[in-house]
Design an enzyme around this catalytic site. Structure first.
Site, short mmCIF file in Angstrom:
data_model
loop_
_atom_site.label_atom_id
_atom_site.label_comp_id
_atom_site.label_asym_id
_atom_site.label_seq_id
_atom_site.Cartn_x
_atom_site.Cartn_y
_atom_site.Cartn_z
N ASP A 36 11.67 -9.17 -19.66
CA ASP A 36 11.78 -10.60 -19.92
C ASP A 36 12.64 -10.88 -21.15
O ASP A 36 13.40 -11.86 -21.17
CB ASP A 36 10.40 -11.23 -20.09
CG ASP A 36 9.76 -11.54 -18.74
OD1 ASP A 36 10.49 -12.02 -17.86
OD2 ASP A 36 8.56 -11.26 -18.57
N HIS B 242 0.83 -1.21 0.00
CA HIS B 242 0.00 0.00 0.00
C HIS B 242 0.86 1.25 0.00
O HIS B 242 0.58 2.22 -0.68
CB HIS B 242 -0.86 0.04 1.26
CG HIS B 242 -1.95 -0.97 1.26
ND1 HIS B 242 -3.07 -0.83 0.51
CD2 HIS B 242 -2.07 -2.15 1.89
CE1 HIS B 242 -3.85 -1.87 0.68
NE2 HIS B 242 -3.26 -2.71 1.51
N ARG C 59 -0.85 -3.97 -16.04
CA ARG C 59 -0.43 -5.32 -15.62
C ARG C 59 -1.59 -5.92 -14.82
O ARG C 59 -1.69 -5.72 -13.62
CB ARG C 59 0.81 -5.23 -14.74
CG ARG C 59 2.10 -4.96 -15.49
CD ARG C 59 3.27 -5.04 -14.52
NE ARG C 59 4.54 -5.14 -15.20
CZ ARG C 59 5.34 -4.11 -15.45
NH1 ARG C 59 4.99 -2.89 -15.11
NH2 ARG C 59 6.50 -4.30 -16.06
N GLU D 55 8.45 -10.80 -25.84
CA GLU D 55 9.34 -10.84 -24.68
C GLU D 55 10.09 -12.16 -24.57
O GLU D 55 10.74 -12.43 -23.57
CB GLU D 55 8.59 -10.51 -23.39
CG GLU D 55 7.34 -11.31 -23.16
CD GLU D 55 6.57 -10.87 -21.91
OE1 GLU D 55 7.10 -10.08 -21.11
OE2 GLU D 55 5.45 -11.36 -21.71
N ARG E 279 -2.97 -5.93 -20.47
CA ARG E 279 -2.21 -7.16 -20.69
C ARG E 279 -2.91 -8.27 -19.90
O ARG E 279 -3.18 -8.09 -18.71
CB ARG E 279 -0.77 -6.96 -20.18
CG ARG E 279 0.17 -8.02 -20.64
CD ARG E 279 0.84 -8.94 -19.65
NE ARG E 279 1.16 -8.54 -18.32
CZ ARG E 279 2.39 -8.27 -17.88
NH1 ARG E 279 3.41 -8.27 -18.69
NH2 ARG E 279 2.58 -8.01 -16.61
N CYS F 35 7.28 -1.63 -23.65
CA CYS F 35 6.67 -1.37 -22.34
C CYS F 35 7.54 -1.89 -21.19
O CYS F 35 7.18 -1.73 -20.03
CB CYS F 35 5.27 -1.96 -22.25
SG CYS F 35 5.25 -3.75 -22.37
C1 PEP Z 1 8.52 -7.11 -19.47
O1 PEP Z 1 8.79 -8.30 -19.35
O2 PEP Z 1 9.31 -6.25 -19.91
C2 PEP Z 1 7.19 -6.60 -19.05
C3 PEP Z 1 6.79 -5.38 -19.36
O3 PEP Z 1 6.40 -7.42 -18.32
P1 PEP Z 1 6.68 -7.80 -16.77
O4 PEP Z 1 7.75 -6.88 -16.26
O5 PEP Z 1 5.36 -7.61 -16.07
O6 PEP Z 1 7.09 -9.22 -16.87
MG MG Z 2 7.23 -9.76 -18.93
#
Ligand code: PEP
Ligand code: MG
Length: 537
Positions: free
Chosen positions: A450, A185, A292, A426, A328, A497
């Site tokens: 990723d 929080h 997310r 990714e 997403r 992103c």
């Molecule tokens: C990423 O993998 O760059 C991404 C935006 O997703 P996450 O960080 O939630 O895995």
């Molecule tokens: Mg990711």
């Protein structure tokens, strides 16, 4: 001078007096010996608590959002719980003071919830304790709130939701907590308020800290207590520079993101919950490029229902007032676990049952989410993207599934909007076959967090590997170039992103590569807009 470190959750420098917050260690008043008088005291305290909680509920609803406000609503209902009230009455009749009776009945009631089998009910034990504590504090002469009279750095073990929402926000320069996480929080609030803050800080909550000068450096995660003159001067300079730089960025508020040569790029924001939308608007992002969605599945005890998801998405769409939103789909597994899903423990969770692999094999999870997304799209521009894609076959399965959901909703007479379908790139596999994938979807969004992890074979969570984790690695940059070229060759747009999208040293490179969109933390938008607007690319 004493210094230490914590996990920074928002950049910036704050300097001010420490206000130590420790829930009061109180002396419970003794009984007057008259049970009727004690019962009257309890009844009055319960009404005061109800008024306080109702005020907090309204404040939270307006300033933070419905999800957090509901916690207070539950506490208001618990004030009327018959088991709790009977427990108090019996103790008072047996000679206890109102305060002792409220405390003991609250503890008993809370322990009973903690022992239940249902994980949701177990989690309510904290709310019961919070509610009973408030009544006890009132009976001890306190007002149940955190009293902050001057600007301060709030230092605490952690803060409960009801403590967090009642803070006088304008007086908080920074938060430093010993517990908490990037998604607690307190971290969420710090990002919304744009104040430098540390969680998991290494410090003792000693009463002697109160009132001491503290410096919080949210850039480095360091803090200093009783700073020496040189540190104070250096950090004051750093704070003023950051404030000045921030001020200069205001010139870029409301300005189109176009480079000197006329290249236009969309600057959107990454968020984790409907509560983050005010920060998107405050940061002047042009919309949301990554919601997310898994955060609506975490920190709870059962899958969210289609209705809950729909309400959450619709709130985001409505607050965005026509700005685009990219949702997403659930990317759970690996670092993000939800016990109620009953997923097995895996040897290599990052390479395991996660993201789209779960959705494609668990229709009970995927269906309600896709229905909620389509339903929300009737209220404004919504796109959806799918994580962890590795093949064209997966994408075709997803498209067939989405077409079925659309037909289902149409048959039910439920309105839906145009929903662009995109995928996250990714995995190295997706990058390598991006020419084929581009023929199947309407956009790409590159998850560089990723993509870097899988390209370099380096666990993004392992702090020991930080020196090897290099998102500027030529292999990652080469994949980034391939992805955008293949997207454009097929006539679709491509964005980034992952965290790398906000790296100011690469903004011009991304422009040169031809990226159409960058989605970053809301607080980074103006800084990147400045770079783009000043660029000749
Ligand atoms: C990423 O993998 O760059 C991404 C935006 O997703 P996450 O960080 O939630 O895995
Ligand atoms: Mg990711």
């Amino acid at each position: 001078m004493y210094e230490g470190t914590g996990k920074p959750v928002f950049a910036g420098v704050a300097i001010g007096p420490v206000q130590l917050y420790r829930p009061a260690q109180r002396q419970l008043p003794a009984s007057s010996g008259d049970p009727a008088a004690e019962q009257a005291l309890f009844d009055a305290a319960r009404e005061t608590a109800r008024t306080q909680l109702s005020e907090l509920y309204e404040k939270t609803l307006q300033e933070i959002g419905e999800e957090q406000a509901m916690i207070l609503d539950v506490q208001i209902m618990m004030l009327d719980d018959e088991d709790f009230l009977t427990g108090v009455r019996e103790r008072i009749a047996a000679g206890d003071s109102a305060a002792r009776a409220a405390r003991d009945a609250g503890e008993e009631f809370s322990a009973a919830f903690a022992a239940l089998d249902d994980p949701y009910m177990q989690a309510r034990a904290v709310d019961i304790r919070d509610m009973a504590e408030r009544v006890v504090t009132i009976l001890c002469g306190g007002d149940g709130g955190i009293r902050i009279t001057r600007p301060c750095i709030l230092v605490a073990e952690d803060l409960t939701p009801s403590e967090t929402v009642q803070l006088p926000r304008e007086k908080i320069l920074a938060f430093v907590t010993r517990q908490g996480s990037a998604n607690s929080h307190i971290a969420v609030l710090a990002r919304i308020l744009n104040i430098p803050s540390l969680v998991q800080a290494s410090l003792e909550l000693d009463g002697a800290l109160d009132g001491k000068t503290m410096i919080v450096d949210g850039f480095t995660g360091r803090y200093y207590i009783d700073p020496d003159e040189a540190t104070l001067a250096a950090m004051t300079g750093k704070r003023d520079e950051a404030a000045q730089a921030r001020q200069q960025l205001e010139a870029y508020r409301g300005v189109p993101t176009v480079s000197r040569s006329g290249r236009r790029i969309q600057l959107l924001a990454n968020i984790g919950s409907p509560e983050d939308v005010p920060a998107v608007l405050e940061g002047d992002a042009e919309g949301v490029g990554l919601l997310r969605s898994e955060f609506m599945y975490l920190g709870r005890d059962a899958l969210p229902t289609e209705e809950e998801l729909f309400e959450g998405y619709r709130r985001v769409v409505e607050q965005l007032g026509g700005r685009p939103l990219v949702i997403r789909t659930l990317d759970i597994g690996a670092d993000k676990q939800a016990d109620y899903l009953g997923l097995d423990k895996e040897e290599n969770p990052a390479l395991g049952y996660r993201g789209i692999r779960i959705c494609l094999t668990r229709e009970d999870i995927f269906r309600p989410q896709m229905r909620a997304i389509y339903r929300a799209s009737a209220f404004g521009p919504v796109s959806v993207m799918f994580p962890m894609i590795i093949s064209v076959q997966e994408v075709r399965r997803i498209k067939a599934f989405c077409a079925r959901i659309r037909e289902e909703l149409a048959a039910e007479g439920v309105p839906v909007g145009q929903v662009e379908l995109g995928i996250m790139i990714e995995t190295p596999a997706a990058a390598v076959i991006s020419a084929d994938l581009a023929k199947e979807v309407q956009f790409f969004s590159v998850g560089t967090n990723d993509l870097t992890q899988y390209t370099l074979a380096i666990d993004r969570q392992n702090a020991r590997l930080d020196e090897f984790y290099d998102p500027h690695h030529p292999a990652v940059l080469a994949l980034l170039r391939t992805i955008v070229e293949n997207a454009h060759a097929a006539g679709i747009w491509a964005g980034i992103c992952g965290e790398l999208g906000a790296d100011p040293t690469l903004t011009e490179t991304f422009l040169q590569m031809g990226y159409d969109e960058l989605s970053v933390s809301p607080g980074r938008v103006l800084e990147l807009r400045k770079i783009i607007c000043e660029s000749e690319v």
